[in-house]
Design a protein around this motif. Structure first.
Motif, mmCIF file in Angstrom:
data_model
loop_
_atom_site.group_PDB
_atom_site.id
_atom_site.type_symbol
_atom_site.label_atom_id
_atom_site.label_comp_id
_atom_site.label_asym_id
_atom_site.label_seq_id
_atom_site.Cartn_x
_atom_site.Cartn_y
_atom_site.Cartn_z
ATOM 1 N N GLN A 8 34.245 42.696 36.538
ATOM 2 C CA GLN A 8 34.012 43.473 37.751
ATOM 3 C C GLN A 8 34.516 42.698 38.965
ATOM 4 N N GLU A 9 34.933 43.431 39.945
ATOM 5 C CA GLU A 9 35.338 42.820 41.212
ATOM 6 C C GLU A 9 34.182 41.977 41.757
ATOM 7 N N GLU B 85 33.274 39.010 40.566
ATOM 8 C CA GLU B 85 32.846 38.018 39.574
ATOM 9 C C GLU B 85 33.804 36.826 39.577
ATOM 10 N N SER C 275 38.146 41.347 30.982
ATOM 11 C CA SER C 275 37.920 42.479 31.863
ATOM 12 C C SER C 275 36.621 42.222 32.620
ATOM 13 N N ILE D 41 38.058 45.192 37.537
ATOM 14 C CA ILE D 41 37.657 46.588 37.749
ATOM 15 C C ILE D 41 36.931 46.716 39.075
ATOM 16 N N THR E 109 40.763 43.196 42.722
ATOM 17 C CA THR E 109 41.609 44.038 41.867
ATOM 18 C C THR E 109 43.061 43.574 41.902
#
Lengths: 111, 115
Positions: free
Chosen positions: A14-15, A17, A12, A110, A81
């Motif tokens: 973050q957008e 990365e 999971s 995310i 995403t």
């Protein structure tokens, strides 16, 4: 029995990365495929790598086949995403499209 | 050119009933492969068929499961006397040839639930 282990199992991020997914086996494969599968759908082929050491790029995705043709990696740059899904590697060695699928990496990006 | 079509998309069967899963390959494809995906697991090869021939059924359970790909019509995966453990997503893929490095296209799957 041929086994393909993928790591990590879950990811999971973050957008924006970067990430790398690994696919490892003790068996040699004539080719290795990467698929993405979305919930309720069948796998969709992203790429096939055939030659040991081969690197293929598909926009922000970079695929590499190990020199010994036993392992592979998938690197995603600046994840979006829309990259969310289950990523599966699959090795072919039977002389036809009878592939052994990896255990899968579930990616969540995310916003 | 329609993709690989599987039906039904969802199938509910009581224990002991029969389940019939259908797969129409892409136009021009004469090679069909069936895979099973258990919850939270990867896909497992079951059987590889060409028209009217079973080429490799090494992944098929020895009992209750059978597959066919007749000269005319879709490929059928048949599960007799279903049990709870048969609950899974069953995927069909097709390819134009059976050689190495041949791309296979997957259908959307049939989700079998045994109650």
């Amino acid at each position: 029995t041929q086994l393909l282990e993928q790591s990590p199992q879950f990811l999971s991020i973050q957008e924006g990365e970067n990430l790398t997914v690994y696919c490892n086996s003790s068996s040699v494969f004539s080719s290795l495929q990467w698929y993405r599968q979305e919930p309720g759908e069948g796998p969709v082929l992203l790429v096939t790598v055939v030659t040991g050491g081969e690197v293929k790029k598909l926009k922000r995705l970079t695929f590499q086949f190990g020199d010994a043709r036993k392992d592979s990696s998938l690197h995603i740059t600046a994840a979006q995403t829309g990259d969310t899904g289950l990523y599966l590697c699959a090795g072919e060695s039977g002389g036809y499209q009878k592939v052994t699928f990896g255990t899968g990496t579930k990616l969540q990006v995310i916003p | 050119n329609a993709g690989v079509m599987q039906n039904p998309r969802h199938l509910v069967r009581r224990r002991g009933q029969e389940a019939r899963l259908r797969c129409s390959p892409m136009k021009g494809h004469s090679h069909v492969y069936w895979y099973r995906q258990l919850p939270e697991e990867g896909l497992k090869f079951m059987v590889y068929l060409q028209k009217e021939n079973i080429i490799d059924e090494s992944g098929m359970p020895k009992e209750r499961f059978s597959a066919e790909f007749p000269k005319e019509g879709p490929s059928i995966l048949r599960i007799q006397q279903v049990v709870r453990g048969d609950s899974a997503a069953y995927f069909c893929a097709s390819s134009p040839t059976g050689g190495t490095n041949t791309e296979a296209f997957f259908g959307q799957g049939t989700r079998l639930t045994v109650v």
